[in-house]
Design an enzyme around this catalytic site. Sequence first.
Site, PDB file in Angstrom:
ATOM      1  N   CYS A   1       6.922  -4.821  15.472  1.00 17.68           N
ATOM      2  CA  CYS A   1       6.652  -3.946  16.556  1.00 17.68           C
ATOM      3  C   CYS A   1       5.174  -4.563  16.841  1.00 17.68           C
ATOM      4  O   CYS A   1       4.219  -4.560  16.162  1.00 17.68           O
ATOM      5  CB  CYS A   1       6.711  -2.656  16.061  1.00 17.68           C
ATOM      6  SG  CYS A   1       8.165  -2.285  15.567  1.00 17.68           S
TER       7      CYS A   1
ATOM      8  N   CYS B   1       1.730  -2.398  15.465  1.00 22.25           N
ATOM      9  CA  CYS B   1       1.823  -2.097  14.229  1.00 22.25           C
ATOM     10  C   CYS B   1       1.093  -3.527  13.244  1.00 22.25           C
ATOM     11  O   CYS B   1       1.747  -4.403  13.421  1.00 22.25           O
ATOM     12  CB  CYS B   1       3.131  -1.992  13.471  1.00 22.25           C
ATOM     13  SG  CYS B   1       3.409  -1.641  11.660  1.00 22.25           S
TER      14      CYS B   1
ATOM     15  N   GLU C   1       0.828  -1.299   0.083  1.00 21.11           N
ATOM     16  CA  GLU C   1       0.012  -0.108  -0.023  1.00 21.11           C
ATOM     17  C   GLU C   1       0.808   1.230  -0.031  1.00 21.11           C
ATOM     18  O   GLU C   1       1.994   1.310   0.687  1.00 21.11           O
ATOM     19  CB  GLU C   1      -0.865   0.085   1.236  1.00 21.11           C
ATOM     20  CG  GLU C   1      -1.969  -1.107   1.235  1.00 21.11           C
ATOM     21  CD  GLU C   1      -2.612  -1.308   2.345  1.00 21.11           C
ATOM     22  OE1 GLU C   1      -3.922  -1.541   2.271  1.00 21.11           O
ATOM     23  OE2 GLU C   1      -2.123  -1.106   3.457  1.00 21.11           O
TER      24      GLU C   1
ATOM     25  N   CYS D   1       6.979  -6.545   6.945  1.00 19.66           N
ATOM     26  CA  CYS D   1       8.157  -6.153   7.702  1.00 19.66           C
ATOM     27  C   CYS D   1       8.383  -7.185   8.637  1.00 19.66           C
ATOM     28  O   CYS D   1       7.712  -7.862   9.179  1.00 19.66           O
ATOM     29  CB  CYS D   1       7.535  -4.875   8.352  1.00 19.66           C
ATOM     30  SG  CYS D   1       8.786  -4.273   9.458  1.00 19.66           S
TER      31      CYS D   1
ATOM     32  N   CYS E   1      -0.839   5.745  10.653  1.00 18.18           N
ATOM     33  CA  CYS E   1       0.410   5.163  10.885  1.00 18.18           C
ATOM     34  C   CYS E   1       0.053   3.817  11.555  1.00 18.18           C
ATOM     35  O   CYS E   1      -0.742   3.624  12.324  1.00 18.18           O
ATOM     36  CB  CYS E   1       1.123   5.951  12.074  1.00 18.18           C
ATOM     37  SG  CYS E   1       1.695   7.551  11.393  1.00 18.18           S
TER      38      CYS E   1
ATOM     39  N   SER F   1      12.129   6.811   7.772  1.00 18.58           N
ATOM     40  CA  SER F   1      11.999   6.532   9.003  1.00 18.58           C
ATOM     41  C   SER F   1      12.365   5.143   9.498  1.00 18.58           C
ATOM     42  O   SER F   1      12.080   3.978   8.614  1.00 18.58           O
ATOM     43  CB  SER F   1      10.400   6.804   9.317  1.00 18.58           C
ATOM     44  OG  SER F   1      10.149   6.096  10.683  1.00 18.58           O
TER      45      SER F   1
ATOM     46  N   SER G   1      12.304   5.668  15.199  1.00 23.29           N
ATOM     47  CA  SER G   1      10.991   5.441  15.917  1.00 23.29           C
ATOM     48  C   SER G   1      11.568   5.014  17.338  1.00 23.29           C
ATOM     49  O   SER G   1      12.154   3.833  17.610  1.00 23.29           O
ATOM     50  CB  SER G   1      10.201   4.242  15.323  1.00 23.29           C
ATOM     51  OG  SER G   1       9.853   4.885  13.966  1.00 23.29           O
ATOM     52  N   LEU G   2      11.620   6.016  18.166  1.00 26.36           N
ATOM     53  CA  LEU G   2      11.757   5.504  19.514  1.00 26.36           C
ATOM     54  C   LEU G   2      10.839   4.767  20.548  1.00 26.36           C
ATOM     55  O   LEU G   2      10.930   3.773  20.890  1.00 26.36           O
ATOM     56  CB  LEU G   2      12.038   7.026  20.317  1.00 26.36           C
ATOM     57  CG  LEU G   2      13.010   6.734  21.643  1.00 26.36           C
ATOM     58  CD1 LEU G   2      14.165   6.199  21.632  1.00 26.36           C
ATOM     59  CD2 LEU G   2      13.251   8.219  22.220  1.00 26.36           C
ATOM     60  N   ASN G   3       9.850   5.631  20.609  1.00 26.80           N
ATOM     61  CA  ASN G   3       8.326   4.669  20.989  1.00 26.80           C
ATOM     62  C   ASN G   3       8.629   4.274  22.272  1.00 26.80           C
ATOM     63  O   ASN G   3       7.735   3.389  22.938  1.00 26.80           O
ATOM     64  CB  ASN G   3       8.076   3.658  20.242  1.00 26.80           C
ATOM     65  CG  ASN G   3       7.558   4.128  18.659  1.00 26.80           C
ATOM     66  OD1 ASN G   3       7.378   5.226  18.642  1.00 26.80           O
ATOM     67  ND2 ASN G   3       7.771   3.164  17.720  1.00 26.80           N
TER      68      ASN G   3
ATOM     69  N   CYS H   1       3.057   8.862   1.620  1.00 26.44           N
ATOM     70  CA  CYS H   1       3.650   7.727   2.423  1.00 26.44           C
ATOM     71  C   CYS H   1       3.912   6.553   1.378  1.00 26.44           C
ATOM     72  O   CYS H   1       2.994   5.905   1.084  1.00 26.44           O
ATOM     73  CB  CYS H   1       2.784   7.681   3.668  1.00 26.44           C
ATOM     74  SG  CYS H   1       3.367   6.468   4.564  1.00 26.44           S
TER      75      CYS H   1
END
Length: 348
Positions: A116, A119, A92, A112, A337, A195, A218-220, A105
């Site tokens: 995470c 996600c 996408e 992936c 996101c 990112s 991405s610290l998160n 985007c």
Amino acid sequence: MGKMHLLSLDSEALGDFTAELGEPRYRSRQIREWMLRHFETDFERMTNLGKKLVEKLKETAEVSILTAKAMQVSKDGTRKWALATQDGHVFEMVLIPTENRRSLCVSSQIGCAMGCTFCRTATMGFIRNLTLGEILEQILLASRFLKETDGSRLSNVIFMGMGEPLHNLENVARACETLNAEDGFGIGKSHITVSTSGIVPRIREWAARAPDFKLAISLNGSNNDMRSSVMPVNRRWNIEALMDAADEYIHLTGQKLTFEYILIQGKTCTPEAARELRRIASQRNCKINLIPLNKGEDPALQPPSEEEILAFEAILKQGDFEVLRRRPRGPDILAACGQLAIPLKKVA
Ligand code: SAH
Ligand code: SF4
């Protein structure tokens, strides 16, 4: 033998290809201009190439290798396309219009590998890297769409779709170069952002390979326990290792770094976490992008209330760095996101 995919070739390789067809080099510049400036994929419509070359190109080459399977429009104007590859996978891309921006985007991988917990893309697992041509065709398709609908141009490209861009580093770097090139899409370097979830050695590689584009990390999570509980990558490279790489990046490139920070109720969005994050951000040239969780499958992960977010922001804003809150775009069509995912591995 398969056809040559022209979007995957840089100027020099395209020049070699037209030379092999017995054509002068300036032809390759014309073809490049059709693809990257006029967003044209049909050789028949490249009207200055001459009939003979058009016939040769039709036999030996192609520009478009993706097929748009579906396009959804959010009530906020965000659009999401499902794009099918020639080997039958679907991924996408999301076009986000605001008053004075048109941001795309883009995806760098199908699925992936990073896992995470918040996600949806992670639930697909990793299927494969996108090719350079597949990355660039996303920009071509979106640019053509804008040209044909409101005559506007793409202003920003963010590698925040599916996948970990630094696991596809060379193709992403080359795509950024073509995006920025004067004879390419002509998008400014500071309008192109990659990112990463924090692949430490690749951040160093990126700093050397592509220092002029924007990098977001991405610290998160504000400490190792918290970050490891939502991002498995933290068990391989913890916050200290990540900050070493971040500081090297800032030092080497002279750029300000963006840290993205997801706000999850009771987990990453607590006053203590805000203080820890403030400490981390105060120590370096960076800004913080707060992203309230877009809800996924896991009922244990909830977005904070507006009050909790405001309290978090208030603590952060005592620091001397910029803090932005990212508003969700396209949540009604699962375009925000962390919401991109294709449940099927192969198109039927
Ligand atoms: N894979 C890259 C870029 C894609 S995601 C990366 O992880 O950095 C872009 C941002 O959205 C990342 O900072 C990611 O942490 C965040 N994100 C992922 N899932 C989300 C969700 N469900 N809600 C809010 N933000 C999310
Ligand atoms: Fe991959 Fe980014 Fe999603 Fe993590 S947040 S699973 S790195 S796409």
